[in-house]
Design a protein around this motif. Structure first.
Motif, PDB file in Angstrom:
ATOM      1  N   CYS A  25       0.700  -1.272  -0.073  1.00 20.33           N
ATOM      2  CA  CYS A  25       0.177   0.029   0.008  1.00 20.33           C
ATOM      3  C   CYS A  25       0.689   1.248   0.078  1.00 20.33           C
ATOM      4  CB  CYS A  25      -0.959  -0.038   1.173  1.00 20.33           C
ATOM      5  SG  CYS A  25      -2.468  -1.211   1.186  1.00 20.33           S
ATOM      6  N   VAL A  26       1.938   1.277   0.726  1.00 21.63           N
ATOM      7  CA  VAL A  26       2.715   2.317   0.850  1.00 21.63           C
ATOM      8  C   VAL A  26       3.466   2.699  -0.589  1.00 21.63           C
ATOM      9  CG1 VAL A  26       5.132   3.471   1.632  1.00 21.63           C
ATOM     10  CG2 VAL A  26       3.495   2.238   3.245  1.00 21.63           C
ATOM     11  N   PHE A  27       4.171   1.556  -1.592  1.00 16.55           N
ATOM     12  CA  PHE A  27       4.543   1.700  -2.680  1.00 16.55           C
ATOM     13  C   PHE A  27       3.303   2.298  -3.543  1.00 16.55           C
ATOM     14  CE2 PHE A  27       7.979  -1.112  -0.956  1.00 16.55           C
ATOM     15  CZ  PHE A  27       8.992  -0.315  -1.302  1.00 16.55           C
ATOM     16  N   LEU A  28       1.937   1.666  -3.368  1.00 20.09           N
ATOM     17  CA  LEU A  28       1.057   2.246  -4.359  1.00 20.09           C
ATOM     18  C   LEU A  28       0.700   3.506  -4.220  1.00 20.09           C
ATOM     19  CD1 LEU A  28      -1.459  -0.961  -4.188  1.00 20.09           C
ATOM     20  CD2 LEU A  28      -0.064  -0.240  -6.269  1.00 20.09           C
ATOM     21  N   LEU A  29       0.965   4.050  -3.228  1.00 19.98           N
ATOM     22  CA  LEU A  29       0.639   5.437  -2.929  1.00 19.98           C
ATOM     23  C   LEU A  29       1.818   6.435  -3.739  1.00 19.98           C
ATOM     24  CD1 LEU A  29      -0.068   5.695   0.636  1.00 19.98           C
ATOM     25  CD2 LEU A  29      -1.548   5.991  -1.084  1.00 19.98           C
ATOM     26  N   CYS A  30       2.812   5.850  -3.954  1.00 17.36           N
ATOM     27  CA  CYS A  30       4.125   6.566  -4.583  1.00 17.36           C
ATOM     28  C   CYS A  30       3.704   6.597  -6.144  1.00 17.36           C
ATOM     29  CB  CYS A  30       5.576   6.063  -4.416  1.00 17.36           C
ATOM     30  SG  CYS A  30       5.813   6.249  -2.580  1.00 17.36           S
ATOM     31  N   LEU A  31       2.896   5.557  -6.703  1.00 19.85           N
ATOM     32  CA  LEU A  31       2.650   5.575  -8.207  1.00 19.85           C
ATOM     33  C   LEU A  31       1.888   7.041  -8.476  1.00 19.85           C
ATOM     34  CD1 LEU A  31       1.965   1.959  -8.518  1.00 19.85           C
ATOM     35  CD2 LEU A  31       4.218   3.077  -9.008  1.00 19.85           C
ATOM     36  N   SER A  32       2.120   7.450  -9.808  1.00 17.12           N
ATOM     37  CA  SER A  32       1.489   8.628 -10.150  1.00 17.12           C
ATOM     38  C   SER A  32       0.117   8.349 -10.975  1.00 17.12           C
ATOM     39  CB  SER A  32       2.402   9.506 -11.305  1.00 17.12           C
ATOM     40  OG  SER A  32       2.566   8.437 -12.411  1.00 17.12           O
ATOM     41  N   GLY A  33       0.007   7.106 -11.585  1.00 19.65           N
ATOM     42  CA  GLY A  33      -1.143   6.549 -12.125  1.00 19.65           C
ATOM     43  C   GLY A  33      -1.328   7.268 -13.536  1.00 19.65           C
ATOM     44  N   CYS A  34      -2.611   7.813 -13.663  1.00 18.47           N
ATOM     45  CA  CYS A  34      -2.948   8.421 -14.955  1.00 18.47           C
ATOM     46  C   CYS A  34      -3.201   9.970 -14.619  1.00 18.47           C
ATOM     47  CB  CYS A  34      -3.954   7.910 -15.652  1.00 18.47           C
ATOM     48  SG  CYS A  34      -3.431   6.260 -15.983  1.00 18.47           S
ATOM     49  N   TRP A  35      -2.776  10.599 -13.303  1.00 17.64           N
ATOM     50  CA  TRP A  35      -3.254  12.025 -13.039  1.00 17.64           C
ATOM     51  C   TRP A  35      -2.918  12.827 -14.010  1.00 17.64           C
ATOM     52  CZ3 TRP A  35      -1.183  10.982  -7.408  1.00 17.64           C
ATOM     53  CH2 TRP A  35      -1.888   9.979  -6.776  1.00 17.64           C
ATOM     54  N   GLY A  36      -1.796  12.733 -14.797  1.00 16.60           N
ATOM     55  CA  GLY A  36      -1.500  13.609 -15.664  1.00 16.60           C
ATOM     56  C   GLY A  36      -1.594  13.226 -17.044  1.00 16.60           C
ATOM     57  N   MET A  37      -2.414  12.549 -17.305  1.00 15.88           N
ATOM     58  CA  MET A  37      -2.867  12.098 -18.617  1.00 15.88           C
ATOM     59  C   MET A  37      -3.782  13.273 -19.257  1.00 15.88           C
ATOM     60  SD  MET A  37      -4.626   8.585 -20.183  1.00 15.88           S
ATOM     61  CE  MET A  37      -6.084   9.121 -19.569  1.00 15.88           C
ATOM     62  N   LYS A  38      -3.531  13.590 -20.480  1.00 23.25           N
ATOM     63  CA  LYS A  38      -4.499  14.608 -21.100  1.00 23.25           C
ATOM     64  C   LYS A  38      -5.499  13.560 -22.022  1.00 23.25           C
ATOM     65  CE  LYS A  38      -1.137  18.333 -21.509  1.00 23.25           C
ATOM     66  NZ  LYS A  38      -0.435  19.113 -22.266  1.00 23.25           N
ATOM     67  N   GLU A  39      -6.666  14.357 -22.134  1.00 23.23           N
ATOM     68  CA  GLU A  39      -7.872  13.668 -22.665  1.00 23.23           C
ATOM     69  C   GLU A  39      -7.500  13.894 -24.466  1.00 23.23           C
ATOM     70  OE1 GLU A  39     -10.342  11.979 -21.738  1.00 23.23           O
ATOM     71  OE2 GLU A  39      -9.872  12.110 -19.662  1.00 23.23           O
ATOM     72  N   VAL A  40      -8.016  13.060 -25.181  1.00 22.53           N
ATOM     73  CA  VAL A  40      -7.600  13.131 -26.646  1.00 22.53           C
ATOM     74  C   VAL A  40      -8.186  14.445 -27.238  1.00 22.53           C
ATOM     75  CG1 VAL A  40      -8.323  12.413 -28.896  1.00 22.53           C
ATOM     76  CG2 VAL A  40      -7.995  10.783 -26.952  1.00 22.53           C
ATOM     77  N   GLN A  41      -9.253  14.933 -26.737  1.00 22.23           N
ATOM     78  CA  GLN A  41      -9.928  16.347 -27.305  1.00 22.23           C
ATOM     79  C   GLN A  41      -9.073  17.581 -26.767  1.00 22.23           C
ATOM     80  OE1 GLN A  41     -11.421  14.240 -25.370  1.00 22.23           O
ATOM     81  NE2 GLN A  41     -12.405  15.325 -23.608  1.00 22.23           N
ATOM     82  N   HIS A  42      -8.071  17.391 -25.984  1.00 21.84           N
ATOM     83  CA  HIS A  42      -7.353  18.390 -25.496  1.00 21.84           C
ATOM     84  C   HIS A  42      -6.174  18.738 -25.902  1.00 21.84           C
ATOM     85  CE1 HIS A  42      -9.637  17.736 -21.312  1.00 21.84           C
ATOM     86  NE2 HIS A  42     -10.386  18.441 -22.101  1.00 21.84           N
ATOM     87  N   GLN A  43      -5.806  17.944 -26.999  1.00 25.35           N
ATOM     88  CA  GLN A  43      -4.710  18.320 -27.994  1.00 25.35           C
ATOM     89  C   GLN A  43      -4.954  18.047 -29.394  1.00 25.35           C
ATOM     90  OE1 GLN A  43      -0.630  16.475 -26.033  1.00 25.35           O
ATOM     91  NE2 GLN A  43      -2.316  14.781 -25.919  1.00 25.35           N
ATOM     92  N   ILE A  44      -4.294  18.724 -30.257  1.00 26.06           N
ATOM     93  CA  ILE A  44      -4.104  18.737 -31.522  1.00 26.06           C
ATOM     94  C   ILE A  44      -3.050  17.851 -32.224  1.00 26.06           C
ATOM     95  CG2 ILE A  44      -3.955  19.866 -33.700  1.00 26.06           C
ATOM     96  CD1 ILE A  44      -5.023  22.481 -32.456  1.00 26.06           C
ATOM     97  N   TYR A  45      -3.477  16.737 -32.973  1.00 28.31           N
ATOM     98  CA  TYR A  45      -2.647  15.404 -33.387  1.00 28.31           C
ATOM     99  C   TYR A  45      -2.081  15.901 -34.813  1.00 28.31           C
ATOM    100  CZ  TYR A  45      -3.882  13.231 -29.108  1.00 28.31           C
ATOM    101  OH  TYR A  45      -4.260  12.935 -27.657  1.00 28.31           O
ATOM    102  N   ILE A  46      -0.712  16.410 -34.967  1.00 31.22           N
ATOM    103  CA  ILE A  46      -0.298  16.410 -36.091  1.00 31.22           C
ATOM    104  C   ILE A  46      -0.062  15.181 -36.841  1.00 31.22           C
ATOM    105  CG2 ILE A  46       1.352  17.851 -37.453  1.00 31.22           C
ATOM    106  CD1 ILE A  46      -0.525  19.453 -35.946  1.00 31.22           C
TER     107      ILE A  46
END
Length: 386
Positions: A25-46
Motif C-alpha cells: 500500500c505504501v508503494f502504491l501511494l508513490c505511483l502517479s497513475g494517470c493523473w497527468g494524462m490528457k484527454e484526446v480532445q485536449h490536444q491537436i494531433y499533427i
C-alpha cells in the motif's frame, strides 16, 4: 504451558502477510497513475508535415486530422460528409521559429507523436535538407518510420485532400503506401530512417518519390476527384539532390529492389501482358579493373495475363527478358546523365570490397561499368493461355 510450535508458525505467517500488505500500500501511494494524462480532445494531433523554403524563410505546414472521424471510418460506419482536414502554416527565419509560429496561434497543445508523412519541396531538398535533419535529430519531432515524399507545388492542396468515399487522408497512398505497392511495386518508397542512414553515405544514391495533385483520372459524382499521384522522384547522392526523373525513367530500379513484390509488363506490339512476382537479382562485382565493373543477373517469374495474338511461351519469355533488360539500361543511363549511380551498383562494391578501390574510383561510373545484364524469364502460370 508452552505455546505449540504449529501455532507460532501460523502467527508468524499472519504477521508476514500483514507486513507485505502494508508495504504494498505504501508503494502504491508513490505511483502517479494517470493523473497527468490528457484527454484526446485536449490536444491537436499533427499527422503530416510539409516543409518549404521561399523568400528567405522556412515554411512549415501542419496537417491535423480529427481522430473521431478516423475511428468511425475504421469501425465501418458511413457518412456523406467528408471529414475535416486542418492545415496550419508556420514561417520563420529558422525552423525553430517556424514551428513556434504556428504553436503560438494554436488554441490547444500540438502533439507530434502521430506524424506519418513528410513532404519536402525541391527548394527544401536542394538547399536546406541538412538543416532539417539537424533540427529533427535534436528535437525528436519525427519518428523513424515516417514516410518521406517530395512535391514540386500545391503542397497545401495535397495535404488538404481527403481519400475516396469521404475517407480521411489517413487512408491515402502517402500515409500507407505498403498496401498499394504490395499489389504493384511501381516505385520504391523510403522512411525518415532510410533518409538519415543514406544522407551521408559516400557512394550510391537514394530515391525520394515525388507526388503531384491529379484530377483527370477519377471523378466523384459529376465532379473531378483530386488525388495525389506519384510522378517520379528526386535522386539524393553525396548530401545533395542531383536531379529528378519521371516515373517511366525510373522503371529499371524496381528490378533491383529487394522489396519488389509484384510488377506488370505490357508489350503493346504483340498485345502481351504479364504479371511478375518477386523478381530476384544478383550483382557480381568484377575487381580486375581500375574501377569496378558489374554483372547483373535477374530472374523473372511471370504469369501471362494477356496474349491476344497467341504468341508462343518461348517468344513471350524472350520478350519479357528484353523488356526488363531495356528498362535497367535506360534507368542506368538516365542516372549517368545526372552523374548519379541510380541503381546503387557502387554500394555493392563498397560494402563487400571497399578497400580494393578508393571512394572516387567507386563513384566513377561510365556506360561500360555494366559488363552484362542477363535476364531469365520463367513461366509460373499461363492463366489458361496455351
Amino acid at each position: 504451558m508452552p505455546i505449540p510450535q504449529s501455532i507460532l508458525i501460523v502467527k508468524r505467517s499472519n504477521l508476514m502477510k500483514k507486513f507485505l500488505l502494508i508495504t504494498s500500500c505504501v508503494f502504491l501511494l508513490c505511483l502517479s497513475g494517470c493523473w497527468g494524462m490528457k484527454e484526446v480532445q485536449h490536444q491537436i494531433y499533427i499527422t503530416a508535415l510539409g516543409l518549404d523554403f521561399k523568400k528567405g524563410q522556412y515554411y512549415v505546414y501542419f496537417q491535423a486530422l480529427s481522430f473521431s472521424n478516423v475511428a468511425r471510418q475504421e469501425g465501418g460506419s458511413s457518412s456523406s460528409e467528408e471529414p475535416p482536414v486542418l492545415v496550419g502554416t508556420g514561417k520563420g527565419d529558422t525552423l525553430e521559429e517556424a514551428f513556434d509560429y504556428i504553436q503560438r496561434s494554436s488554441p490547444s497543445p500540438l502533439y507530434f507523436g502521430h506524424i506519418s508523412t513528410l513532404y519536402f519541396t525541391p527548394s527544401m531538398l536542394k538547399h536546406h535538407l541538412n538543416e532539417f535533419l539537424d533540427y529533427a535529430g535534436r528535437t525528436e519531432v519525427i519518428r523513424y518510420n515516417t514516410g518521406v515524399f517530395s512535391i514540386k507545388k500545391d503542397i497545401k492542396e495535397a495535404m488538404s485532400l481527403n481519400g475516396f468515399f469521404g475517407k480521411s487522408p489517413a487512408f491515402s497512398f502517402t500515409f500507407n503506401p505498403g498496401e498499394v505497392l504490395e499489389n504493384d511495386s511501381f516505385i520504391p518508397t523510403i522512411t525518415y530512417q532510410n533518409l538519415i542512414q543514406r544522407y551521408r553515405q559516400p557512394v550510391g544514391s537514394m530515391l525520394i518519390p515525388s507526388i503531384k495533385v491529379e484530377e483527370s483520372q477519377w471523378q466523384e459524382g459529376e465532379k473531378p476527384k483530386s488525388i495525389v499521384k506519384i510522378s517520379g522522384g528526386y535522386l539524393l547522392a553525396h548530401k545533395k539532390i542531383t536531379g529528378w526523373l519521371n516515373i517511366n525513367e525510373l522503371e529499371g530500379i524496381n528490378w533491383l529492389d529487394k522489396d519488389t513484390t509484384r510488377l506488370y509488363l505490357v508489350y503493346n506490339e504483340k498485345k502481351i501482358g504479364v504479371k511478375v512476382k518477386r523478381p530476384r537479382v544478383k550483382i557480381k562485382v568484377m575487381g580486375a579493373e581500375l574501377t569496378p565493373h558489374y554483372r547483373i543477373s535477374v530472374k523473372v517469374p511471370v504469369t501471362i495475363q494477356e496474349n491476344l495474338k497467341e504468341i508462343s511461351q518461348t517468344e513471350i519469355k524472350h520478350i519479357v527478358a528484353a523488356q526488363v533488360q531495356k528498362q535497367i539500361k535506360r534507368t542506368f543511363q538516365k542516372g549517368l546523365d545526372l552523374h548519379t549511380d541510380v541503381l546503387n551498383l557502387s554500394e555493392k562494391a563498397y560494402r563487400f570490397d571497399r578497400y580494393h578501390w578508393t571512394i572516387q574510383e567507386l563513384n566513377e561510373l561510365t556506360s561500360d561499368s555494366i559488363d552484362s545484364i542477363k535476364v531469365k524469364a520463367t513461366l509460373l502460370n499461363t492463366s489458361a493461355y496455351k
